[in-house]
Scaffold this active site. Structure first.
Site, PDB file in Angstrom:
ATOM      1  N   SER A  72     -16.460  12.105   0.951  1.00  0.00           N
ATOM      2  CA  SER A  72     -17.145  12.272   2.231  1.00  0.00           C
ATOM      3  C   SER A  72     -17.656  13.702   2.315  1.00  0.00           C
ATOM      4  O   SER A  72     -17.142  14.600   1.628  1.00  0.00           O
ATOM      5  CB  SER A  72     -16.200  11.968   3.398  1.00  0.00           C
ATOM      6  OG  SER A  72     -15.137  12.907   3.437  1.00  0.00           O
ATOM      7  N   ASP A 111     -15.234  14.350  10.184  1.00  0.00           N
ATOM      8  CA  ASP A 111     -14.303  13.369   9.613  1.00  0.00           C
ATOM      9  C   ASP A 111     -13.208  13.078  10.638  1.00  0.00           C
ATOM     10  O   ASP A 111     -12.387  13.937  10.951  1.00  0.00           O
ATOM     11  CB  ASP A 111     -13.701  13.936   8.322  1.00  0.00           C
ATOM     12  CG  ASP A 111     -12.842  12.917   7.576  1.00  0.00           C
ATOM     13  OD1 ASP A 111     -12.486  11.887   8.176  1.00  0.00           O
ATOM     14  OD2 ASP A 111     -12.517  13.168   6.405  1.00  0.00           O
ATOM     15  N   ASP A 133       0.849  -1.189   0.000  1.00  0.00           N
ATOM     16  CA  ASP A 133       0.000   0.000   0.000  1.00  0.00           C
ATOM     17  C   ASP A 133       0.882   1.234   0.000  1.00  0.00           C
ATOM     18  O   ASP A 133       1.934   1.248   0.650  1.00  0.00           O
ATOM     19  CB  ASP A 133      -0.884   0.024   1.250  1.00  0.00           C
ATOM     20  CG  ASP A 133      -2.200  -0.692   1.016  1.00  0.00           C
ATOM     21  OD1 ASP A 133      -2.619  -0.764  -0.142  1.00  0.00           O
ATOM     22  OD2 ASP A 133      -2.794  -1.174   1.993  1.00  0.00           O
ATOM     23  N   THR A 154     -16.046   6.103   1.774  1.00  0.00           N
ATOM     24  CA  THR A 154     -15.998   4.655   1.554  1.00  0.00           C
ATOM     25  C   THR A 154     -15.118   4.385   0.341  1.00  0.00           C
ATOM     26  O   THR A 154     -14.905   5.269  -0.500  1.00  0.00           O
ATOM     27  CB  THR A 154     -17.398   4.052   1.290  1.00  0.00           C
ATOM     28  OG1 THR A 154     -17.870   4.524   0.026  1.00  0.00           O
ATOM     29  CG2 THR A 154     -18.384   4.417   2.381  1.00  0.00           C
ATOM     30  N   ASP A 174      -9.417  -5.186   3.700  1.00  0.00           N
ATOM     31  CA  ASP A 174      -8.172  -5.844   3.271  1.00  0.00           C
ATOM     32  C   ASP A 174      -8.206  -7.351   3.515  1.00  0.00           C
ATOM     33  O   ASP A 174      -7.360  -8.081   2.990  1.00  0.00           O
ATOM     34  CB  ASP A 174      -6.967  -5.263   4.024  1.00  0.00           C
ATOM     35  CG  ASP A 174      -6.629  -3.854   3.578  1.00  0.00           C
ATOM     36  OD1 ASP A 174      -6.770  -3.579   2.376  1.00  0.00           O
ATOM     37  OD2 ASP A 174      -6.226  -3.041   4.427  1.00  0.00           O
ATOM     38  N   LYS A 232     -16.157  16.465  -0.354  1.00  0.00           N
ATOM     39  CA  LYS A 232     -14.776  16.470  -0.846  1.00  0.00           C
ATOM     40  C   LYS A 232     -14.450  15.039  -1.243  1.00  0.00           C
ATOM     41  O   LYS A 232     -14.972  14.088  -0.645  1.00  0.00           O
ATOM     42  CB  LYS A 232     -13.799  16.961   0.231  1.00  0.00           C
ATOM     43  CG  LYS A 232     -13.677  16.023   1.425  1.00  0.00           C
ATOM     44  CD  LYS A 232     -12.654  16.516   2.428  1.00  0.00           C
ATOM     45  CE  LYS A 232     -12.417  15.501   3.537  1.00  0.00           C
ATOM     46  NZ  LYS A 232     -13.601  15.227   4.368  1.00  0.00           N
ATOM     47  N   GLU A 256     -15.844   2.697  -2.123  1.00  0.00           N
ATOM     48  CA  GLU A 256     -16.649   2.711  -3.348  1.00  0.00           C
ATOM     49  C   GLU A 256     -16.920   4.133  -3.828  1.00  0.00           C
ATOM     50  O   GLU A 256     -16.710   4.459  -4.992  1.00  0.00           O
ATOM     51  CB  GLU A 256     -17.977   1.965  -3.110  1.00  0.00           C
ATOM     52  CG  GLU A 256     -17.815   0.485  -2.821  1.00  0.00           C
ATOM     53  CD  GLU A 256     -17.138  -0.253  -3.951  1.00  0.00           C
ATOM     54  OE1 GLU A 256     -17.391   0.088  -5.123  1.00  0.00           O
ATOM     55  OE2 GLU A 256     -16.336  -1.158  -3.667  1.00  0.00           O
ATOM     56  N   THR A 257     -17.404   4.996  -2.894  1.00  0.00           N
ATOM     57  CA  THR A 257     -17.746   6.374  -3.303  1.00  0.00           C
ATOM     58  C   THR A 257     -16.522   7.261  -3.426  1.00  0.00           C
ATOM     59  O   THR A 257     -16.481   8.176  -4.237  1.00  0.00           O
ATOM     60  CB  THR A 257     -18.712   7.003  -2.295  1.00  0.00           C
ATOM     61  OG1 THR A 257     -18.054   7.126  -1.015  1.00  0.00           O
ATOM     62  CG2 THR A 257     -19.971   6.151  -2.133  1.00  0.00           C
ATOM     63  N   ARG A 258     -15.508   7.005  -2.573  1.00  0.00           N
ATOM     64  CA  ARG A 258     -14.268   7.785  -2.540  1.00  0.00           C
ATOM     65  C   ARG A 258     -14.549   9.272  -2.323  1.00  0.00           C
ATOM     66  O   ARG A 258     -13.902  10.142  -2.905  1.00  0.00           O
ATOM     67  CB  ARG A 258     -13.452   7.555  -3.813  1.00  0.00           C
ATOM     68  CG  ARG A 258     -13.078   6.090  -4.015  1.00  0.00           C
ATOM     69  CD  ARG A 258     -12.300   5.864  -5.269  1.00  0.00           C
ATOM     70  NE  ARG A 258     -10.965   6.432  -5.149  1.00  0.00           N
ATOM     71  CZ  ARG A 258     -10.220   6.804  -6.193  1.00  0.00           C
ATOM     72  NH1 ARG A 258     -10.702   6.701  -7.417  1.00  0.00           N
ATOM     73  NH2 ARG A 258      -9.020   7.301  -6.008  1.00  0.00           N
TER      74      ARG A 258
END
Length: 675
Positions: free
Chosen positions: A379, A341, A304, A373, A517, A390, A375-377
């Protein structure tokens, strides 16, 4: 655990000596067929001491037989000691861990808010407890309230305390660690006997360690060689009788012990146990010896970017509006999207907004927070008046397009400029209007370029997986020195990357810490989970890093390679020893009857009796001489695989041929005065 890291500790040596005698039990020794053959030979020699002529008339004195018996006993004890000492180091670590969980009590929070003191063993998952300054956390759990520093040195060996707070990445606590400031309210996640500490103790205390496939294969080879040499010795007896050469049974026993691969047979278990122990010295727990061994075969590492190649906590360093009129709106919108956040990035955006905005920012925003998330990337927050988000450039551009919004002409150039510097751009939108970009700065960890170059020499390819766009990924990959990168990579994409590499025949290792992961950790040949990660990640992985440092995977892979090379080097040395001893001893025994054998007696040993004793003594001493190498491993740093192979063949192959000739000759020069 670092306080048990010394290779030789007086207490451990004494315990290992005791265990060496306990392991003389045939039920214990039969697990090692090679050393079991030595013990059978020792017992037969003891019978000959008591009844010298039981197998026929012999010219050997009782004192000579006693000498053989003692040397055989010492040989077995040395082999037992190497294994017992390796096991003892793991047990010492388990004892130090066990001290961390002894006699603990807990302050249980009742439903009415009152406290009740209970024994830690009575705690159940789901109960809430309070731990205050100076108290030991009695069970694994998650912080639900409060903020405090926690000393985890009893578990990780790291002296610097860590901050624990509710929410975010640092809310998990381990039973046995010490609260050193303030207080915490914790929801218990594990019960007595199932805690992380209990699992650690079980792992490092693995005396009944299962043999790995490579060990089994090597053991099969060594056992086969032992049987072959036994057949050779058995056939030697009638041949000697035919040539009118008297070979007493005791000499044949001694010759058998000298020729079978006792050196590697006595050290093989110790090498495997010590390999797991060396991993533990780096504060990494291996769930099995197989996991450490597979590390040695790894040729592709999936890394990563965040936390492994970079320091992980990306920091907001700049707000870049699409035009100057949007400057203040961008700051306020970035602040609003991040106020709830809990990630380090989100908190850094809030801090930067407070520093740069002159007017007062809203404190309480009534709305629905939408967390980031994979998936959406993105928040943000939705209120009755506005929606502010953003997120990653592609996700935000697609969102605006879906809602028929306008894309500023310069937004992509701003993002590309941030990416070209190795940073991460986050686009901010308010009510579907793009206001600008947040520049998150990534810092690459020191020394990675050199370490990746070293891995490349060892034949290991590094692949960086990141959710960043291709430009950012390429910049960081080039700066860090990784071989390849996969940009805009989601958790499910990691599994595809791993499967693709495995389909090509590669052995793949990766790190991870989140629930997302877990599937990839399970798919990889080697999965290293972070101690700070989720339970599902730790269960899916076969290695756990107590320091939660993903870069540790590099060290673990090196240790795995070192384990395989140590086993190979000492096997080479042992087999070369056997060849040398065969040509050193046999001519000395046979030359009185077969004069032509004198040509092969290049060592000019004084007599058959001294030759046997000298070879037996050398055989015993070489085991104890090689224990430090078995424990520490052969050196592999900075060399290519080919170079390491050549070095090992020269040192352990050629050395294995030469050392017995020199050693046996030197011992013979002393022994001849006593035999």
């Amino acid at each position: 655990m670092h306080h048990v890291n010394k290779y030789f500790n007086q207490t451990m040596v004494i315990e290992a000596l005791k265990m060496s005698f306990y392991k003389l039990n045939p039920k214990q020794l039969i697990k090692n067929p090679i050393m079991f053959v030595v013990e059978v030979g020792m017992i037969l020699t003891l019978i000959l001491i008591c009844f010298p002529d039981i197998f026929g008339t012999s010219y050997l004195s009782r004192s000579y037989l006693i000498t053989i018996f003692i040397i055989l006993l010492i040989t077995i004890l040395f082999a037992n000691f190497s294994e017992a000492f390796a096991e003892g180091r793991g047990k010492a670590q388990a004892d130090s861990l066990r001290q961390a969980q002894s006699n603990l009590t807990a302050r249980l929070i009742e439903e009415n808010g009152a406290y009740r003191i209970v024994n830690a063993t009575e705690l159940k998952a789901g109960q809430n407890i309070r731990v205050e300054n100076g108290e030991t956390i009695p069970a694994d759990g998650v912080v639900i309230n409060g903020l405090a520093t926690v000393d985890e040195s009893a578990i990780t060996g790291e002296s610097a305390p860590v901050i624990k707070e509710s929410g975010g990445d640092f809310d998990g606590v381990i039973g046995g660690t010490l609260v050193t400031s303030d207080w915490l309210e914790i929801r218990v996640e594990s019960e007595a006997g199932t805690s992380f500490l209990d699992k650690m103790i079980a792992l490092v205390e693995g005396a009944e360690r299962n043999k790995t496939p490579n060990e089994i294969a090597l053991f099969t080879l060594l056992t086969t060689l032992t049987i072959i040499f036994l057949v050779v010795i058995v056939t030697l007896y009638p041949i000697a009788s035919y040539l009118h050469l008297i070979l007493p049974i005791a000499m044949l026993i001694a010759l058998t012990v000298c020729l079978i691969p006792t050196t590697i047979g006595g050290l093989l278990s110790a090498i495997g146990i010590a390999g797991m122990d060396r991993v533990t010295q780096f504060n990494v727990l291996a769930k099995s010896g197989r996991a450490v061994e597979v590390c040695g075969d790894v040729d592709v590492m999936i890394l990563d970017k965040t936390g492994t190649i970079t320091y992980g906590n990306r920091i907001a360093s700049e707000f870049l509006p699409v035009n100057q009129q949007m400057w203040e709106k961008l700051i306020v919108a970035a602040y609003m999207s991040s106020i709830y956040d809990d990630t380090p990035e989100g908190k850094s955006i809030v801090r930067l907004a407070k520093q740069m905005y002159i007017n007062e920012l809203p404190k309480d925003i009534d709305g629905t927070y939408k967390p980031f998330t994979a998936e959406t990337r993105m928040s943000g927050i939705i209120t009755n008046e506005i929606s502010v988000f953003k997120g990653a450039p592609n996700s935000m551009i697609n969102l605006v397009k879906q809602q028929q919004g306008d894309i500023p002409l310069n937004i992509e150039s701003i993002c590309m400029d941030v990416s070209s510097k190795g940073g991460t751009p986050l686009i901010v939108i308010e009510n579907n209007v793009m206001l600008g970009v947040i520049y998150l700065k990534d810092v690459i960890k020191d020394g990675l370029v050199e370490r990746f170059a070293e891995l490349r020499k060892m034949g290991i390819e590094t692949v960086m997986c990141t959710g960043d766009n291709a430009l950012t990924a390429a910049t960081i990959a080039k700066e860090a020195g990784v071989d390849r990168f996969v940009a805009e990579c989601k958790p499910e994409d990691k599994i595809k990357v791993i499967k693709d590499e495995q389909a090509k025949g590669h052995i793949v290792a990766m790190t991870g810490d989140g629930t997302n992961d877990a599937p990839a950790l399970a798919q990889a040949n080697i999965g290293l989970a972070m101690n700070s990660g989720t339970i599902s990640a730790k269960e899916a992985a076969n290695l756990i890093d107590l320091d939660s440092n993903p870069t540790k995977l590099i060290e673990v892979v090196k240790i795995g390679k070192q384990l395989l090379m140590t086993r190979g080097a000492l096997t080479t040395f042992s087999l070369a020893n056997d060849v040398a001893k065969y040509f050193a001893i046999l001519p000395a025994l046979m030359m009185s009857t077969i004069p032509e054998m004198t040509l092969l007696n290049i060592m000019h040993l004084s007599s058959p009796k001294s030759a046997i004793i000298s070879a037996l003594i050398f055989n015993a001493l070489i085991i104890v001489a090689l224990i430090p190498i078995a424990m520490k491993g052969v050196k592999v740093k900075g060399y290519s695989i080919d170079r390491i192979f050549i070095n090992n063949m020269l040192i352990y192959g050629l050395g294995g041929l030469i050392v017995p000739f020199l050693g046996i000759k030197l011992i013979d020069m002393i022994v001849q005065f006593f035999v």
